[in-house]
Design a protein around this motif. Structure first.
Motif, PDB file in Angstrom:
ATOM      1  N   HIS A 261     -40.131  -4.496  -8.212  1.00  0.00           N
ATOM      2  CA  HIS A 261     -39.260  -3.376  -8.591  1.00  0.00           C
ATOM      3  C   HIS A 261     -40.013  -2.053  -8.684  1.00  0.00           C
ATOM      4  O   HIS A 261     -39.417  -0.992  -8.544  1.00  0.00           O
ATOM      5  CB  HIS A 261     -38.576  -3.678  -9.924  1.00  0.00           C
ATOM      6  N   HIS A 262     -41.325  -2.114  -8.909  1.00  0.00           N
ATOM      7  CA  HIS A 262     -42.114  -0.882  -8.953  1.00  0.00           C
ATOM      8  C   HIS A 262     -42.194  -0.209  -7.577  1.00  0.00           C
ATOM      9  O   HIS A 262     -42.443   0.998  -7.492  1.00  0.00           O
ATOM     10  CB  HIS A 262     -43.531  -1.179  -9.447  1.00  0.00           C
TER      11      HIS A 262
ATOM     12  N   ASP B 291     -37.423  -9.300 -10.672  1.00  0.00           N
ATOM     13  CA  ASP B 291     -38.633  -8.739 -11.273  1.00  0.00           C
ATOM     14  C   ASP B 291     -38.301  -7.700 -12.336  1.00  0.00           C
ATOM     15  O   ASP B 291     -38.977  -7.602 -13.366  1.00  0.00           O
ATOM     16  CB  ASP B 291     -39.517  -8.101 -10.189  1.00  0.00           C
ATOM     17  N   ARG B 292     -37.250  -6.922 -12.089  1.00  0.00           N
ATOM     18  CA  ARG B 292     -36.857  -5.895 -13.070  1.00  0.00           C
ATOM     19  C   ARG B 292     -36.362  -6.562 -14.363  1.00  0.00           C
ATOM     20  O   ARG B 292     -36.684  -6.121 -15.466  1.00  0.00           O
ATOM     21  CB  ARG B 292     -35.773  -5.000 -12.477  1.00  0.00           C
ATOM     22  N   GLU B 293     -35.585  -7.635 -14.213  1.00  0.00           N
ATOM     23  CA  GLU B 293     -35.081  -8.353 -15.388  1.00  0.00           C
ATOM     24  C   GLU B 293     -36.219  -9.024 -16.149  1.00  0.00           C
ATOM     25  O   GLU B 293     -36.221  -9.041 -17.392  1.00  0.00           O
ATOM     26  CB  GLU B 293     -34.035  -9.381 -14.960  1.00  0.00           C
TER      27      GLU B 293
ATOM     28  N   VAL C 207     -36.116  -7.876  -6.238  1.00  0.00           N
ATOM     29  CA  VAL C 207     -36.259  -6.633  -7.003  1.00  0.00           C
ATOM     30  C   VAL C 207     -35.528  -6.774  -8.334  1.00  0.00           C
ATOM     31  O   VAL C 207     -36.074  -6.433  -9.402  1.00  0.00           O
ATOM     32  CB  VAL C 207     -35.694  -5.438  -6.214  1.00  0.00           C
ATOM     33  N   ARG C 208     -34.310  -7.278  -8.291  1.00  0.00           N
ATOM     34  CA  ARG C 208     -33.518  -7.457  -9.508  1.00  0.00           C
ATOM     35  C   ARG C 208     -34.175  -8.474 -10.444  1.00  0.00           C
ATOM     36  O   ARG C 208     -34.241  -8.253 -11.668  1.00  0.00           O
ATOM     37  CB  ARG C 208     -32.106  -7.912  -9.131  1.00  0.00           C
TER      38      ARG C 208
END
Length: 440
Positions: free
Chosen positions: A295-296, A423-425, A420-421
């Motif tokens: 996500h970074h 890793d963000r969570e 991405v979702r």
């Protein structure tokens, strides 16, 4: 904090160095592509239809095997060294051992099997020797030269990487010109010798240039073997897919259609180099930015997507406009060439779009899902291309290309957004869990 990942500079001042690097990288690949096309044209003219067809067939087999050579260790080197230069000796030794072992095995297997299908010279022993020479050249030596380029990329030395790309392409063009035009080489057997000498000289030059970076430490980095295989398998399957249509077309159509289609495919590959220049430039940076989570790198990847789409479209337009001059290069016998190139050139746009997502997954270390998407796409593509080429050649062949590439766009970006979702969570849940444990 580590969880915050590595931030990257933004703004015009930060963008300018990347644009200059892309201009140099893209320029080197454009020069390389032009040189490869000229080499291809020289061989097509001087070898003749039959010999050129045999050359294309054996090269196609080598193009599949070269992705297996090294077991994907090059990507591990680029990813790991981009993050930590101190691991370079270990990753270099890892690459040398895997490349030497797998390369030797592939050459031996090919030398045993291929002579039953291809006759390059009179006499069994000489024929086997010529086949082996071509395999050593197009598998082992090519892998060594590409490894040198990737080592420079891992060290962010794009100038040296560009020199490898351009120098290799120019060397092959010079070798083809000298062999065919100056010395009248007209057989694959004779060309195999010239090609081998050319590749040996380039390989030695690359190895000499790499000495300043340090010596290898010979060991197998066991945890990187699965990652390397995950990276390599999709390319192997994709190479199989790219040759399924050629095989079927050779069974159901004329030699002229097969030859023209082969050249059109080469033009497509050449046009993709402009996108590849961007991907190889941003890969090390994406590996650093995504080290603490994919996500970074999300905003970075979106910017790369926009650039890749524009570049891919520009490449397609350029190839479309230049298609009418190709018969002057390859000869008037290629009557279908212009139409084939104009039909196939637009495939580079969806190809550019989905490649950005796959490169981002690779840079972040998500090789298993990346391999799954590319593997399934390649298997499905091979089956569709083979059936379409058999059922309605060559129109079905072209249609299958567009269907599978558009499907790859949906699959690749769906998987990318999923991780991405995730890793963000995971990053958001970390502080909450720490606070909960502290309160307890």
């Amino acid at each position: 904090m580590a969880s915050e990942g590595i931030t990257e500079a933004r703004g015009v001042k930060a963008l300018l160095p990347m644009l200059l690097s892309y201009a140099a990288s893209g320029g080197s690949l454009v020069i390389s592509s032009a040189a490869q096309l000229l080499t291809f044209a020289i061989l097509a003219r001087w070898l003749g239809v039959h010999e050129f067809g045999v050359f294309v067939a054996i090269t196609a087999v080598a193009n599949i095997a070269v992705h297996l050579c090294g077991l994907g260790a090059m990507e591990s080197l680029v990813r790991r060294v981009a993050r930590d230069r101190g691991v370079y000796p270990d990753m270099l030794g890892h690459n040398i051992l895997l490349t030497a072992g797998s390369g030797l095995l592939l050459v031996v297997i090919g030398a045993v099997i291929l002579p039953f299908f291809f006759t390059l010279a009179d006499g069994t022993v000489i024929n086997i020797a010529v086949v082996m020479l071509m395999l050593v050249t197009n598998i082992a030596l090519v892998r060594v030269i590409v490894l040198a380029e990737q080592i420079f990329i891992a060290h962010s030395d794009f100038a040296s990487a560009n020199k490898v790309v351009v120098g290799f392409a120019m060397a092959r063009t010079i070798a083809a010109a000298l062999a065919c035009i100056a010395f009248g080489v007209s057989t694959v057997a004779a060309w195999a010798v010239s090609q081998f000498v050319c590749h040996v000289l380039v390989a030695f030059a690359c190895l000499s240039a790499l000495k300043r970076l340090g010596k290898p430490r010979y060991r197998i980095v066991r945890e990187e073997i699965p990652q390397g295989l995950y990276f390599a398998v999709p390319f192997i399957l994709r190479a199989l897919r790219q040759n399924a249509d050629l095989l079927v077309l050779s069974l159901v159509t004329t030699a002229e259609i097969v030859s023209s289609y082969s050249v059109a495919r080469r033009m497509l590959e050449s046009s993709y180099l402009s996108v590849d220049a961007l991907n190889r430039l941003v890969y090390p940076g994406s590996a650093r930015v995504s080290a603490a989570g994919l996500h970074h790198a999300f905003e970075r990847v979106l910017r790369v997507l926009a650039a890749a789409t524009v570049i891919g479209f520009a490449a397609a337009v350029t190839v479309f406009l230049l298609a009418p001059i190709l018969p002057y290069l390859f000869g008037e016998d290629y009557v279908s060439l212009v139409g084939f190139v104009k039909t196939l050139c637009w495939v580079v746009v969806p190809l550019a779009i989905w490649s950005v997502a796959m490169e981002a997954l690779g840079a972040s270390g998500y090789h298993a899902p990346r391999a799954t998407v590319m593997g399934l796409g390649s298997v499905a593509g091979a089956c569709l291309a083979a059936w379409s080429s058999w059922y309605a050649p060559p129109a079905g062949t072209f249609l299958s290309f567009y269907v599978i590439e558009i499907a790859m766009v949906a699959g690749a970006w769906g998987v990318f957004l999923h991780f991405v979702r995730r890793d963000r969570e995971s990053a958001a849940a970390g502080p909450a869990l720490a606070a909960s444990e502290a309160g307890a």
